[in-house]
Scaffold this motif. Structure first.
Motif, mmCIF file in Angstrom:
data_model
loop_
_atom_site.group_PDB
_atom_site.id
_atom_site.type_symbol
_atom_site.label_atom_id
_atom_site.label_comp_id
_atom_site.label_asym_id
_atom_site.label_seq_id
_atom_site.Cartn_x
_atom_site.Cartn_y
_atom_site.Cartn_z
ATOM 1 N N ASP A 175 15.345 30.003 -6.586
ATOM 2 C CA ASP A 175 14.076 30.329 -7.227
ATOM 3 C C ASP A 175 14.028 31.809 -7.571
ATOM 4 O O ASP A 175 13.691 32.178 -8.677
ATOM 5 N N HIS A 176 14.349 32.640 -6.582
ATOM 6 C CA HIS A 176 14.417 34.085 -6.823
ATOM 7 C C HIS A 176 15.285 34.737 -5.762
ATOM 8 O O HIS A 176 15.478 34.192 -4.687
ATOM 9 N N VAL A 177 15.816 35.889 -6.117
ATOM 10 C CA VAL A 177 16.564 36.730 -5.192
ATOM 11 C C VAL A 177 15.890 38.086 -5.223
ATOM 12 O O VAL A 177 15.614 38.627 -6.292
ATOM 13 N N LYS A 178 15.599 38.629 -4.046
ATOM 14 C CA LYS A 178 14.959 39.948 -3.951
ATOM 15 C C LYS A 178 15.805 40.805 -3.031
ATOM 16 O O LYS A 178 16.149 40.387 -1.926
ATOM 17 N N PHE A 179 16.156 42.004 -3.533
ATOM 18 C CA PHE A 179 16.913 42.904 -2.672
ATOM 19 C C PHE A 179 16.529 44.343 -2.929
ATOM 20 O O PHE A 179 16.093 44.706 -4.010
ATOM 21 N N GLY A 180 16.710 45.142 -1.878
ATOM 22 C CA GLY A 180 16.350 46.548 -1.928
ATOM 23 C C GLY A 180 17.410 47.384 -2.613
ATOM 24 O O GLY A 180 18.598 47.084 -2.547
ATOM 25 N N VAL A 181 16.928 48.440 -3.273
ATOM 26 C CA VAL A 181 17.803 49.385 -3.956
ATOM 27 C C VAL A 181 17.405 50.801 -3.573
ATOM 28 O O VAL A 181 16.260 51.061 -3.211
ATOM 29 N N SER A 182 18.353 51.719 -3.643
ATOM 30 C CA SER A 182 18.079 53.096 -3.232
ATOM 31 C C SER A 182 17.480 53.935 -4.346
ATOM 32 O O SER A 182 16.792 54.915 -4.083
ATOM 33 N N PHE A 192 19.619 49.627 -15.106
ATOM 34 C CA PHE A 192 20.927 48.965 -15.102
ATOM 35 C C PHE A 192 20.782 47.466 -15.321
ATOM 36 O O PHE A 192 21.411 46.888 -16.211
ATOM 37 N N PHE A 193 19.974 46.791 -14.502
ATOM 38 C CA PHE A 193 19.869 45.339 -14.598
ATOM 39 C C PHE A 193 19.205 44.889 -15.897
ATOM 40 O O PHE A 193 19.608 43.887 -16.490
ATOM 41 N N LEU A 239 21.674 37.813 -21.667
ATOM 42 C CA LEU A 239 21.156 36.542 -21.171
ATOM 43 C C LEU A 239 19.682 36.342 -21.510
ATOM 44 O O LEU A 239 19.078 35.347 -21.117
ATOM 45 N N GLY A 240 19.082 37.318 -22.190
ATOM 46 C CA GLY A 240 17.667 37.222 -22.523
ATOM 47 C C GLY A 240 16.763 37.561 -21.351
ATOM 48 O O GLY A 240 15.607 37.162 -21.310
ATOM 49 N N VAL A 241 17.278 38.315 -20.397
ATOM 50 C CA VAL A 241 16.493 38.700 -19.226
ATOM 51 C C VAL A 241 15.544 39.835 -19.593
ATOM 52 O O VAL A 241 15.943 40.801 -20.243
ATOM 53 N N VAL A 242 14.285 39.691 -19.173
ATOM 54 C CA VAL A 242 13.247 40.682 -19.444
ATOM 55 C C VAL A 242 12.423 40.914 -18.175
ATOM 56 O O VAL A 242 12.479 40.133 -17.231
ATOM 57 N N VAL A 243 11.654 41.991 -18.177
ATOM 58 C CA VAL A 243 10.721 42.263 -17.079
ATOM 59 C C VAL A 243 9.533 41.317 -17.236
ATOM 60 O O VAL A 243 8.887 41.290 -18.281
ATOM 61 N N VAL A 244 9.245 40.532 -16.191
ATOM 62 C CA VAL A 244 8.114 39.605 -16.242
ATOM 63 C C VAL A 244 6.995 40.018 -15.293
ATOM 64 O O VAL A 244 5.906 39.461 -15.330
ATOM 65 N N CYS A 246 13.485 38.049 -15.353
ATOM 66 C CA CYS A 246 13.670 36.620 -15.572
ATOM 67 C C CYS A 246 14.039 36.383 -17.030
ATOM 68 O O CYS A 246 13.702 37.197 -17.895
ATOM 69 N N GLN A 247 14.723 35.303 -17.298
ATOM 70 C CA GLN A 247 14.958 34.922 -18.687
ATOM 71 C C GLN A 247 13.636 34.478 -19.294
ATOM 72 O O GLN A 247 12.770 33.927 -18.597
ATOM 73 N N LYS A 248 13.481 34.714 -20.593
ATOM 74 C CA LYS A 248 12.280 34.269 -21.285
ATOM 75 C C LYS A 248 12.121 32.773 -21.055
ATOM 76 O O LYS A 248 13.059 32.015 -21.218
ATOM 77 N N ASP A 249 10.932 32.367 -20.621
ATOM 78 C CA ASP A 249 10.630 30.962 -20.312
ATOM 79 C C ASP A 249 11.480 30.418 -19.170
ATOM 80 O O ASP A 249 11.590 29.204 -19.006
ATOM 81 N N GLY A 250 12.084 31.315 -18.371
ATOM 82 C CA GLY A 250 12.906 30.886 -17.251
ATOM 83 C C GLY A 250 12.079 30.638 -16.000
ATOM 84 O O GLY A 250 10.887 30.942 -15.942
ATOM 85 N N THR A 251 12.734 30.103 -14.988
ATOM 86 C CA THR A 251 12.063 29.817 -13.727
ATOM 87 C C THR A 251 12.742 30.485 -12.542
ATOM 88 O O THR A 251 12.252 30.392 -11.428
ATOM 89 N N VAL A 252 13.860 31.144 -12.773
ATOM 90 C CA VAL A 252 14.604 31.812 -11.713
ATOM 91 C C VAL A 252 14.521 33.314 -11.951
ATOM 92 O O VAL A 252 14.695 33.780 -13.074
#
Length: 124
Positions: free
Chosen positions: A3-10, A18-19, A26-31, A43-49
Motif C-alpha cells: 500500500d505504501h512504504v515510508k522511510f526516513g531521510v537525512s 531526487f525521488f 513512471l508518472g510519479v507525482v507529489v500527492v 504516487c503515480q497519477k490515479d495510483g493506489t501505492v
C-alpha cells in the motif's frame, strides 16, 4: 504488492527532489505533503501505492526498493534522470540474465545510500 512504504531521510529537500525527478518516467507525482518531519507522499497519477519520505535524524538502515517499469525506455529514463538528480550509479540500464532472461533494470544510490532500482520484466 504494498500500500505504501515510508522511510526516513537525512536531507528531506534533496531526497524529495531526487525521488520526484528519478521516478518521473513512471508518472510519479507529489500527492500530499506536510512538514518535513511528517513527509511527502509520492504516487503515480490515479495510483493506489505510495512512497512516503520524511525528515529524521535517526540513521536508517540502507534500503533496497525496486519499482516496476512498463517498458525498458522507462528504465533508461529513470537512470538518466536519477543521475541528473545527484544519484550515484549502481548499475546502468541493461539485462540481468542471472535473475531471468528479460530482467532489464537500472540501479542507483540515492541521497541516503539507499539502492533504488527500476525493473522491467517484459521482453524488448
Amino acid at each position: 504488492m504494498f500500500d505504501h512504504v515510508k522511510f526516513g531521510v537525512s536531507d528531506f529537500a534533496a531526497s524529495k527532489a531526487f525521488f520526484v525527478k528519478a521516478l518521473e518516467p513512471l508518472g510519479v507525482v507529489v500527492v500530499g505533503e506536510g512538514v518535513p518531519t511528517y513527509g511527502v507522499e509520492l504516487c503515480q497519477k490515479d495510483g493506489t501505492v505510495s512512497l512516503i519520505l520524511y525528515q529524521t535524524d535517526e540513521k536508517p538502515a540502507h534500503l533496497h526498493i525496486a519499482f516496476v517499469a512498463e517498458n525498458r525506455q522507462q528504465v533508461d529514463d529513470f537512470h538518466r534522470l536519477a543521475m541528473e538528480a545527484g544519484a550515484k550509479d549502481n548499475g546502468a540500464p541493461g539485462l540481468r540474465p542471472k535473475y531471468h532472461a528479460n530482467y532489464y533494470a537500472a540501479f542507483v544510490i540515492g541521497p541516503d545510500g539507499h539502492n533504488v532500482e527500476l525493473v522491467c520484466h517484459k521482453p524488448a
